[in-house]
Design a protein around this motif. Structure first.
Motif, PDB file in Angstrom:
ATOM      1  N   TRP A   1      28.999   7.268  25.232  1.00 27.03           N
ATOM      2  CA  TRP A   1      29.210   5.863  24.850  1.00 27.03           C
ATOM      3  C   TRP A   1      30.526   5.702  24.087  1.00 27.03           C
ATOM      4  CZ3 TRP A   1      29.399   4.222  19.684  1.00 27.03           C
ATOM      5  CH2 TRP A   1      29.565   2.849  19.519  1.00 27.03           C
ATOM      6  N   LEU A   2      30.756   6.620  23.142  1.00 26.79           N
ATOM      7  CA  LEU A   2      31.977   6.550  22.328  1.00 26.79           C
ATOM      8  C   LEU A   2      33.226   6.655  23.213  1.00 26.79           C
ATOM      9  CD1 LEU A   2      32.578   6.880  18.997  1.00 26.79           C
ATOM     10  CD2 LEU A   2      33.594   8.967  19.876  1.00 26.79           C
ATOM     11  N   LEU A   3      33.164   7.579  24.198  1.00 24.79           N
ATOM     12  CA  LEU A   3      34.318   7.764  25.082  1.00 24.79           C
ATOM     13  C   LEU A   3      34.476   6.576  26.037  1.00 24.79           C
ATOM     14  CD1 LEU A   3      33.934  11.589  25.751  1.00 24.79           C
ATOM     15  CD2 LEU A   3      35.731  10.487  24.402  1.00 24.79           C
ATOM     16  N   ASP A   4      33.358   5.970  26.429  1.00 27.86           N
ATOM     17  CA  ASP A   4      33.439   4.739  27.248  1.00 27.86           C
ATOM     18  C   ASP A   4      34.177   3.662  26.464  1.00 27.86           C
ATOM     19  OD1 ASP A   4      31.961   5.861  29.262  1.00 27.86           O
ATOM     20  OD2 ASP A   4      30.061   4.883  28.715  1.00 27.86           O
ATOM     21  N   GLU A   5      33.777   3.484  25.223  1.00 22.47           N
ATOM     22  CA  GLU A   5      34.406   2.464  24.377  1.00 22.47           C
ATOM     23  C   GLU A   5      35.901   2.776  24.209  1.00 22.47           C
ATOM     24  OE1 GLU A   5      33.089  -0.446  22.913  1.00 22.47           O
ATOM     25  OE2 GLU A   5      31.543   0.051  24.381  1.00 22.47           O
ATOM     26  N   TYR A   6      36.190   4.037  23.978  1.00 22.20           N
ATOM     27  CA  TYR A   6      37.586   4.455  23.780  1.00 22.20           C
ATOM     28  C   TYR A   6      38.405   4.119  25.034  1.00 22.20           C
ATOM     29  CZ  TYR A   6      41.549   7.416  22.553  1.00 22.20           C
ATOM     30  OH  TYR A   6      42.815   7.877  22.252  1.00 22.20           O
ATOM     31  N   ALA A   7      37.800   4.410  26.202  1.00 24.29           N
ATOM     32  CA  ALA A   7      38.500   4.145  27.467  1.00 24.29           C
ATOM     33  C   ALA A   7      38.729   2.640  27.663  1.00 24.29           C
ATOM     34  CB  ALA A   7      37.690   4.721  28.634  1.00 24.29           C
ATOM     35  N   LYS A   8      37.850   1.840  27.081  1.00 20.97           N
ATOM     36  CA  LYS A   8      38.021   0.381  27.204  1.00 20.97           C
ATOM     37  C   LYS A   8      39.025  -0.152  26.180  1.00 20.97           C
ATOM     38  CE  LYS A   8      33.193  -0.323  27.862  1.00 20.97           C
ATOM     39  NZ  LYS A   8      32.073  -0.943  27.161  1.00 20.97           N
ATOM     40  N   GLY A   9      39.614   0.750  25.402  1.00 16.50           N
ATOM     41  CA  GLY A   9      40.600   0.309  24.406  1.00 16.50           C
ATOM     42  C   GLY A   9      40.000  -0.004  23.050  1.00 16.50           C
ATOM     43  N   HIS A  10      38.748   0.488  22.817  1.00 17.09           N
ATOM     44  CA  HIS A  10      38.138   0.297  21.497  1.00 17.09           C
ATOM     45  C   HIS A  10      38.183   1.601  20.708  1.00 17.09           C
ATOM     46  CE1 HIS A  10      35.544  -2.961  23.619  1.00 17.09           C
ATOM     47  NE2 HIS A  10      36.750  -3.402  23.325  1.00 17.09           N
ATOM     48  N   PRO A  11      39.141   1.742  19.808  1.00 14.19           N
ATOM     49  CA  PRO A  11      39.256   2.999  19.070  1.00 14.19           C
ATOM     50  C   PRO A  11      38.074   3.196  18.122  1.00 14.19           C
ATOM     51  CG  PRO A  11      40.832   1.384  18.235  1.00 14.19           C
ATOM     52  CD  PRO A  11      40.118   0.732  19.383  1.00 14.19           C
ATOM     53  N   PHE A  12      37.872   4.425  17.716  1.00 15.71           N
ATOM     54  CA  PHE A  12      36.789   4.724  16.770  1.00 15.71           C
ATOM     55  C   PHE A  12      37.392   5.256  15.472  1.00 15.71           C
ATOM     56  CE2 PHE A  12      37.419   8.417  19.532  1.00 15.71           C
ATOM     57  CZ  PHE A  12      37.496   9.475  18.652  1.00 15.71           C
ATOM     58  N   PHE A  13      36.567   5.345  14.451  1.00 16.05           N
ATOM     59  CA  PHE A  13      36.996   6.041  13.230  1.00 16.05           C
ATOM     60  C   PHE A  13      36.085   7.252  13.040  1.00 16.05           C
ATOM     61  CE2 PHE A  13      33.664   4.987  10.117  1.00 16.05           C
ATOM     62  CZ  PHE A  13      33.028   3.908  10.742  1.00 16.05           C
ATOM     63  N   ILE A  14      36.544   8.201  12.220  1.00 16.36           N
ATOM     64  CA  ILE A  14      35.766   9.422  11.986  1.00 16.36           C
ATOM     65  C   ILE A  14      35.218   9.389  10.568  1.00 16.36           C
ATOM     66  CG2 ILE A  14      35.842  11.948  11.854  1.00 16.36           C
ATOM     67  CD1 ILE A  14      38.000  11.971  13.920  1.00 16.36           C
ATOM     68  N   TYR A  15      33.988   9.860  10.462  1.00 12.48           N
ATOM     69  CA  TYR A  15      33.348   9.970   9.149  1.00 12.48           C
ATOM     70  C   TYR A  15      32.771  11.378   9.023  1.00 12.48           C
ATOM     71  CZ  TYR A  15      29.154   9.700   6.151  1.00 12.48           C
ATOM     72  OH  TYR A  15      28.163   9.976   5.236  1.00 12.48           O
ATOM     73  N   THR A  16      33.117  12.069   7.938  1.00 12.76           N
ATOM     74  CA  THR A  16      32.440  13.338   7.645  1.00 12.76           C
ATOM     75  C   THR A  16      32.419  13.524   6.117  1.00 12.76           C
ATOM     76  OG1 THR A  16      32.204  15.649   8.290  1.00 12.76           O
ATOM     77  CG2 THR A  16      34.449  14.898   7.929  1.00 12.76           C
ATOM     78  N   GLY A  17      31.976  14.701   5.635  1.00 13.52           N
ATOM     79  CA  GLY A  17      31.862  14.797   4.181  1.00 13.52           C
ATOM     80  C   GLY A  17      31.504  16.174   3.661  1.00 13.52           C
ATOM     81  N   ARG A  18      31.273  16.178   2.360  1.00 11.41           N
ATOM     82  CA  ARG A  18      30.955  17.427   1.646  1.00 11.41           C
ATOM     83  C   ARG A  18      30.115  17.111   0.409  1.00 11.41           C
ATOM     84  NH1 ARG A  18      29.563  22.388   0.240  1.00 11.41           N
ATOM     85  NH2 ARG A  18      30.538  23.131  -1.663  1.00 11.41           N
ATOM     86  N   GLY A  19      29.097  17.937   0.183  1.00  6.85           N
ATOM     87  CA  GLY A  19      28.310  17.850  -1.042  1.00  6.85           C
ATOM     88  C   GLY A  19      28.876  18.854  -2.032  1.00  6.85           C
ATOM     89  N   PRO A  20      29.593  18.396  -3.057  1.00  4.61           N
ATOM     90  CA  PRO A  20      30.347  19.322  -3.919  1.00  4.61           C
ATOM     91  C   PRO A  20      29.487  20.075  -4.930  1.00  4.61           C
ATOM     92  CG  PRO A  20      30.689  17.060  -4.643  1.00  4.61           C
ATOM     93  CD  PRO A  20      29.783  16.984  -3.451  1.00  4.61           C
TER      94      PRO A  20
END
Ligand code: TYM
Length: 382
Positions: free
Chosen positions: A65-84
């Motif tokens: 789904w994400l790549l379909d959206e990307y191909a349609k010109g809808h960029p995504f953002f990335i979210y990740t993290g760390r428990g310090p």
């Protein structure tokens, strides 16, 4: 010695037993990354990546789904993290290095959550001062990987709660205590901070959409232990009118002992990014391998890279070249190389990596504020 028959437990707060990744896909209800999907990612990214090629990123949610959206010109953002909760080890770097590749190839923003509240709630003995200290220390590890301040936002849960709270309360209202107990295994003896916490880990999956005032797809790279969070987050997304976040999930870099457990109570079981090179070398030389009892036996019968922690460190990080990895695999199985010789190849690579990483960390020491999510306050459109 680790008990190989110990029951597998994989939650965001505990990983133990022998990990069966096929079973985890089934249990968690994620999808396997197959060759077709790998090719699709490579095509969109413009190049291959060895962590995908080797099946070390192996599971996902909604990548098509994400790549379909990307191909349609809808960029995504990335979210990740760390428990310090302490210093970062080599395993934590894997999703972050892969994040750097994704971010560069797909030209995205990165929201990186530092869950100091989580560690304060879940680690009995940790003080606010300690979680604050590791929030800063762990930020250096992320930034040492070369992220750009313009597009990288470090979210400090405690410091930036004003940015998170409006979404947090909306998430929390949609998750019942019985769901939290079923998904996370919470018990009555827990403090109520821990019970609230998952609402806050869901927030950055919607934060960018909330800030810009329209729905933007989100991709979360992480190890599979974090998946229970995404199950809850995706459930809530629908109810709040946001896109469900997609996720791409890696296997665990094992510890250096037999059974592969990394234990915070045993500093020799993992290599930390702040280890002095001499100590890291010693850890490598003491690592558990798939070797035979004697050199003679190994020359005759070969060894087993499948259970060897040294080989895993090659696959995940220190031998990105597939031909070199295949060559060491073959030499190991045929008995052409002994474990001591093999470790002598890993040790200098580890030392060089740590020296470079530690120098890059040093350079970021006065620059952490440049990456602060506090800047997002000016962008919020409400
Ligand atoms: P934490 O700090 O336990 O882990 C940070 C990241 O490292 C992954 N990870 C590993 N990857 C490979 N090998 C290992 N041995 C290994 N151990 C841990 C984790 O899956 C994670 O991606 N609650 C989270 C912090 C968080 C977060 C997020 C993580 C908040 N939002 C969004 C990922 C995505 C935590 O305590 O992660």
């Amino acid at each position: 010695m680790a008990d190989k028959d110990e029951e597998m437990v994989v939650t965001p707060w505990e990983v133990r037993g022998k990990i069966d990744y096929d079973r985890l896909i089934e249990l968690f209800g994620t999808q396997r990354i197959d060759q077709r999907l790998r090719e699709r990612i490579y095509k969109a990214a413009g190049e291959k990546h060895f962590l995908l090629e080797r099946g070390l990123f192996f599971s996902h949610r909604d990548l098509d789904w994400l790549l379909d959206e990307y191909a349609k010109g809808h960029p995504f953002f990335i979210y990740t993290g760390r428990g310090p909760s302490g210093q970062v080890h080599i395993g934590h770097l894997i999703p972050w290095m892969f994040t750097k590749w994704l971010k560069d190839r797909f030209k995205t923003r990165l929201y990186f959550q530092l869950t100091n509240d989580e560690k304060f709630f879940f680690e009995e003995c940790m003080t606010i001062e300690e979680v604050r200290h590791y929030t800063y220390e762990n930020s250096l590890d992320l930034l040492a990987l070369g992220f750009e301040p313009e597009t990288t936002f470090l979210i400090d849960d405690i410091k930036h709660i004003d940015l998170l709270y409006e979404l947090g309360v909306q998430v929390a209202k949609k998750v019942t205590f019985s769901t939290a107990k079923a998904v996370y295994g919470f018990e009555n003896s827990m403090n109520i901070g821990g019970i609230w916490y998952p609402a806050l880990q869901a927030v950055p999956a919607f934060l960018h959409s909330w800030i810009v005032g329209k729905n933007v797809p989100c991709l979360i790279p992480c190890a599979i232990d974090q998946d229970p969070h995404w199950r809850v987050t995706r459930d809530v997304a629908d109810k709040l009118g946001y896109y469900k976040p997609a996720s791409i999930q890696n296997k665990f870099v094992p510890g250096l002992g037999e059974g592969g457990k990394m234990s915070s109570s045993d500093p020799m079981s993992a290599i930390f990014t702040t280890d002095k090179p001499k100590l890291a070398r010693k850890k490598v030389m003491n690592a558990f391998t798939g070797g035979r009892a004697t050199a003679e036996e190994q020359r005759r019968l070969g060894a087993n890279p499948d259970v060897c922690s040294v080989f895993k460190y090659y696959s995940f990080i220190f031998m990105p070249d597939d031909r070199e990895l295949a060559d060491i695999d073959q030499k190991c199985r045929s008995g052409a190389i002994l474990c001591g010789e093999c470790k002598q190849i890993l040790a200098p690579r580890m030392v060089e990596f740590l020296e470079r990483h530690q120098a890059a960390r040093e350079e970021m020491k006065d620059r952490v504020d440049e990456f602060s999510a506090a800047r997002l306050r000016d962008e919020v459109r409400r």
